[in-house]
Design a protein around this motif. Structure first.
Motif, PDB file in Angstrom:
ATOM      1  N   MET A  74      37.026  31.347  36.933  1.00  0.00           N
ATOM      2  CA  MET A  74      36.739  32.618  36.955  1.00  0.00           C
ATOM      3  C   MET A  74      37.516  33.692  37.556  1.00  0.00           C
ATOM      4  SD  MET A  74      33.705  33.056  40.503  1.00  0.00           S
ATOM      5  CE  MET A  74      33.968  35.122  41.521  1.00  0.00           C
ATOM      6  N   VAL A  75      38.844  33.761  37.662  1.00  0.00           N
ATOM      7  CA  VAL A  75      39.518  34.457  38.363  1.00  0.00           C
ATOM      8  C   VAL A  75      40.237  35.583  37.333  1.00  0.00           C
ATOM      9  CG1 VAL A  75      41.689  35.212  39.825  1.00  0.00           C
ATOM     10  CG2 VAL A  75      39.887  34.208  40.391  1.00  0.00           C
ATOM     11  N   ASP A  76      40.052  34.430  36.527  1.00  0.00           N
ATOM     12  CA  ASP A  76      41.655  34.950  35.219  1.00  0.00           C
ATOM     13  C   ASP A  76      39.885  35.667  34.119  1.00  0.00           C
ATOM     14  OD1 ASP A  76      43.131  33.069  35.655  1.00  0.00           O
ATOM     15  OD2 ASP A  76      42.303  31.333  33.847  1.00  0.00           O
ATOM     16  N   SER A  77      39.154  36.026  34.356  1.00  0.00           N
ATOM     17  CA  SER A  77      38.152  35.987  33.289  1.00  0.00           C
ATOM     18  C   SER A  77      38.294  37.893  34.110  1.00  0.00           C
ATOM     19  CB  SER A  77      36.472  36.043  34.077  1.00  0.00           C
ATOM     20  OG  SER A  77      36.329  36.031  34.863  1.00  0.00           O
ATOM     21  N   TYR A  78      38.665  37.949  35.749  1.00  0.00           N
ATOM     22  CA  TYR A  78      38.876  39.202  36.032  1.00  0.00           C
ATOM     23  C   TYR A  78      40.219  39.882  35.483  1.00  0.00           C
ATOM     24  CZ  TYR A  78      34.163  38.746  38.631  1.00  0.00           C
ATOM     25  OH  TYR A  78      32.771  39.227  38.915  1.00  0.00           O
ATOM     26  N   LEU A  79      41.149  39.159  35.813  1.00  0.00           N
ATOM     27  CA  LEU A  79      42.119  39.475  35.173  1.00  0.00           C
ATOM     28  C   LEU A  79      42.719  40.054  34.269  1.00  0.00           C
ATOM     29  CD1 LEU A  79      44.717  36.456  37.590  1.00  0.00           C
ATOM     30  CD2 LEU A  79      44.413  39.373  38.108  1.00  0.00           C
ATOM     31  N   GLU A  80      42.216  39.381  32.928  1.00  0.00           N
ATOM     32  CA  GLU A  80      42.746  40.415  31.752  1.00  0.00           C
ATOM     33  C   GLU A  80      41.767  40.880  31.784  1.00  0.00           C
ATOM     34  OE1 GLU A  80      40.673  36.068  29.284  1.00  0.00           O
ATOM     35  OE2 GLU A  80      38.329  37.169  30.087  1.00  0.00           O
ATOM     36  N   LYS A  81      40.618  42.086  32.279  1.00  0.00           N
ATOM     37  CA  LYS A  81      40.204  42.658  31.926  1.00  0.00           C
ATOM     38  C   LYS A  81      41.374  43.710  32.064  1.00  0.00           C
ATOM     39  CE  LYS A  81      35.664  41.654  33.455  1.00  0.00           C
ATOM     40  NZ  LYS A  81      34.518  42.375  34.533  1.00  0.00           N
ATOM     41  N   PRO A  82      41.258  44.741  30.851  1.00  0.00           N
ATOM     42  CA  PRO A  82      42.551  46.030  30.832  1.00  0.00           C
ATOM     43  C   PRO A  82      42.305  47.222  31.763  1.00  0.00           C
ATOM     44  CG  PRO A  82      40.572  46.203  29.406  1.00  0.00           C
ATOM     45  CD  PRO A  82      41.105  44.906  29.640  1.00  0.00           C
ATOM     46  N   ARG A  83      40.893  47.018  32.476  1.00  0.00           N
ATOM     47  CA  ARG A  83      41.052  48.020  33.654  1.00  0.00           C
ATOM     48  C   ARG A  83      41.196  47.629  34.945  1.00  0.00           C
ATOM     49  NH1 ARG A  83      37.282  52.877  33.085  1.00  0.00           N
ATOM     50  NH2 ARG A  83      36.614  51.597  34.901  1.00  0.00           N
ATOM     51  N   THR A  84      41.573  46.193  34.946  1.00  0.00           N
ATOM     52  CA  THR A  84      41.501  45.569  36.763  1.00  0.00           C
ATOM     53  C   THR A  84      43.129  45.770  37.020  1.00  0.00           C
ATOM     54  OG1 THR A  84      40.358  43.522  36.186  1.00  0.00           O
ATOM     55  CG2 THR A  84      41.459  43.301  37.629  1.00  0.00           C
ATOM     56  N   ILE A  85      42.916  46.109  38.652  1.00  0.00           N
ATOM     57  CA  ILE A  85      44.854  46.457  38.569  1.00  0.00           C
ATOM     58  C   ILE A  85      45.190  44.885  39.708  1.00  0.00           C
ATOM     59  CG2 ILE A  85      45.785  47.122  40.589  1.00  0.00           C
ATOM     60  CD1 ILE A  85      45.329  49.035  37.665  1.00  0.00           C
ATOM     61  N   ILE A  86      45.624  44.205  39.570  1.00  0.00           N
ATOM     62  CA  ILE A  86      45.947  43.029  40.054  1.00  0.00           C
ATOM     63  C   ILE A  86      46.581  43.189  41.109  1.00  0.00           C
ATOM     64  CG2 ILE A  86      47.538  40.970  39.424  1.00  0.00           C
ATOM     65  CD1 ILE A  86      46.638  41.308  36.598  1.00  0.00           C
ATOM     66  N   LEU A  87      46.222  42.820  42.181  1.00  0.00           N
ATOM     67  CA  LEU A  87      47.293  42.938  43.951  1.00  0.00           C
ATOM     68  C   LEU A  87      48.113  41.269  43.585  1.00  0.00           C
ATOM     69  CD1 LEU A  87      44.930  44.810  45.932  1.00  0.00           C
ATOM     70  CD2 LEU A  87      47.000  45.696  44.608  1.00  0.00           C
ATOM     71  N   ALA A  88      49.268  41.446  43.643  1.00  0.00           N
ATOM     72  CA  ALA A  88      49.804  40.012  43.752  1.00  0.00           C
ATOM     73  C   ALA A  88      50.209  40.100  44.736  1.00  0.00           C
ATOM     74  CB  ALA A  88      50.659  39.619  42.774  1.00  0.00           C
ATOM     75  N   ILE A  89      50.067  39.697  45.977  1.00  0.00           N
ATOM     76  CA  ILE A  89      50.578  39.333  47.018  1.00  0.00           C
ATOM     77  C   ILE A  89      51.132  37.479  46.826  1.00  0.00           C
ATOM     78  CG2 ILE A  89      49.408  39.237  49.414  1.00  0.00           C
ATOM     79  CD1 ILE A  89      47.068  40.278  48.223  1.00  0.00           C
ATOM     80  N   VAL A  90      52.679  38.451  48.087  1.00  0.00           N
ATOM     81  CA  VAL A  90      53.276  37.017  47.726  1.00  0.00           C
ATOM     82  C   VAL A  90      54.198  37.553  49.270  1.00  0.00           C
ATOM     83  CG1 VAL A  90      53.954  36.850  45.517  1.00  0.00           C
ATOM     84  CG2 VAL A  90      55.212  38.648  47.337  1.00  0.00           C
TER      85      VAL A  90
END
Length: 113
Positions: A1-17
């Motif tokens: 499910m997450v992958d479907s959002y991450l693959e969209k070119p308009r999605t900003i990915i918040l990489a929290i580390v």
């Protein structure tokens, strides 16, 4: 499910580390590189910078400055939440800023900014 959002070119990915963990071992970084190879849509958020071991500042500072091997076009932000004691003591915003300034100064002194 997450992958479907991450693959969209308009999605900003918040990489929290977490600052105390090695960046290359963070699954969100690996996943973001899979869907955002150039790092154009990924914003890095480094949490808990106050909990890193003494001497590890030299590893976190280049990452926070976007000068590490993991480079993001949107860069990295440091995020420090108040501790339980700070919340109990109801510290003022001025005190909180002073506490955060100590962390930033420690990072700055470990690497040439």
């Amino acid at each position: 499910m997450v992958d479907s959002y991450l693959e969209k070119p308009r999605t900003i990915i918040l990489a929290i580390v977490q600052a105390g963990n090695d960046i290359v071992n963070q699954s969100i970084i690996r996943k973001s590189k899979l869907f955002d190879k150039a790092g154009q849509r990924t914003l890095g958020i480094i949490t808990k910078p106050d909990l890193i071991n003494a001497g590890a500042e030299g590893r976190i500072a280049p990452l926070a400055k976007n000068q590490d091997t993991t480079k993001l076009q949107l860069g990295f932000l440091l995020l420090k939440n108040p501790t339980s004691k700070e919340r109990e003591d109801l510290i003022t915003p001025k005190q909180r800023s002073a506490n955060e300034g100590v962390i930033v100064a420690t990072l700055q002194s470990s690497v040439t900014w």
